[in-house]
Design a protein around this motif. Sequence first.
Motif, short mmCIF file in Angstrom:
data_model
loop_
_atom_site.label_atom_id
_atom_site.label_comp_id
_atom_site.label_asym_id
_atom_site.label_seq_id
_atom_site.Cartn_x
_atom_site.Cartn_y
_atom_site.Cartn_z
N GLU A 1 -65.16 -34.35 16.31
CA GLU A 1 -64.90 -33.95 14.92
C GLU A 1 -63.52 -33.33 14.78
O GLU A 1 -62.78 -33.63 13.85
CB GLU A 1 -65.99 -32.99 14.44
CG GLU A 1 -67.32 -33.68 14.20
CD GLU A 1 -68.47 -32.72 13.93
OE1 GLU A 1 -68.23 -31.50 13.80
OE2 GLU A 1 -69.62 -33.20 13.85
N PHE A 2 -63.16 -32.46 15.74
CA PHE A 2 -61.84 -31.84 15.68
C PHE A 2 -60.75 -32.89 15.86
O PHE A 2 -59.79 -32.94 15.09
CB PHE A 2 -61.70 -30.76 16.76
CG PHE A 2 -60.33 -30.15 16.79
CD1 PHE A 2 -60.01 -29.12 15.92
CD2 PHE A 2 -59.36 -30.63 17.64
CE1 PHE A 2 -58.73 -28.57 15.91
CE2 PHE A 2 -58.08 -30.09 17.65
CZ PHE A 2 -57.77 -29.06 16.78
N ALA A 3 -60.90 -33.72 16.89
CA ALA A 3 -59.88 -34.73 17.19
C ALA A 3 -59.74 -35.73 16.05
O ALA A 3 -58.62 -36.12 15.69
CB ALA A 3 -60.22 -35.46 18.49
N SER A 4 -60.85 -36.10 15.46
CA SER A 4 -60.83 -37.05 14.35
C SER A 4 -60.11 -36.45 13.14
O SER A 4 -59.27 -37.10 12.52
CB SER A 4 -62.25 -37.44 13.98
OG SER A 4 -62.26 -38.40 12.96
N ALA A 5 -60.42 -35.21 12.83
CA ALA A 5 -59.78 -34.54 11.69
C ALA A 5 -58.28 -34.38 11.92
O ALA A 5 -57.49 -34.45 10.97
CB ALA A 5 -60.42 -33.17 11.46
N ALA A 6 -57.89 -34.20 13.18
CA ALA A 6 -56.48 -34.03 13.51
C ALA A 6 -55.78 -35.37 13.76
O ALA A 6 -54.57 -35.39 14.01
CB ALA A 6 -56.34 -33.13 14.74
N GLY A 7 -56.54 -36.46 13.72
CA GLY A 7 -55.95 -37.77 13.99
C GLY A 7 -55.53 -37.93 15.44
O GLY A 7 -54.56 -38.62 15.75
N GLN A 8 -56.27 -37.28 16.35
CA GLN A 8 -55.90 -37.28 17.76
C GLN A 8 -57.03 -37.75 18.67
O GLN A 8 -57.17 -37.26 19.79
CB GLN A 8 -55.48 -35.87 18.18
CG GLN A 8 -54.29 -35.34 17.44
CD GLN A 8 -53.96 -33.91 17.86
OE1 GLN A 8 -54.84 -33.14 18.25
NE2 GLN A 8 -52.70 -33.56 17.77
#
Length: 178
Positions: free
Chosen positions: A17-24
Amino acid sequence: MINTQTLARPYAKAAFEFASAAGQTDSWSKMLNLAAVAVEVPEVAALLNDPRLTSESKVQALVRVLGDDADEAFRNYVQTLGENDRLSVLPTVWELYEDIKAQAEKTLEAEVETAFELSNAQLQTLAAALSKRLDRTVNLQQVVNPALIGGVLIRAGDVVVDGSVRGKLSQLAESLKS
């Protein structure tokens, strides 16, 4: 005793979820893979399992191993894992993260086992057919196994398609037994 996947799942979801939101998502995939490999190195595993060390010491040791390959957000993530005594589940976290990522990207890793090597055109045709049937982008890995005699054995997630001569002979043998 609690299953490792049960322990790892919330951390994998949070990471995705964090990586997806950050585009990473790709960079987090690489960092998680690196951390997962690192904790399985016998020397690092021994350090992480040493009861004399504090969780902070263990986190610092792992962060040193990761070096510049881990950004600040990932180091904070590792800190959270360490505080909750979950560094040892990093390999499972990485596997679950990859599963979540593949579902989100609608991709699927598939293995095609054949008696002889397939041409690129044949692999592309097979991948296209599987992609259409499974409604996902299928990435094929080919394995040559002469014991199949002929035909193909496909493993794609939960789907197994046995179109091999060996499989047909096994089915015939079973039907003759009954």
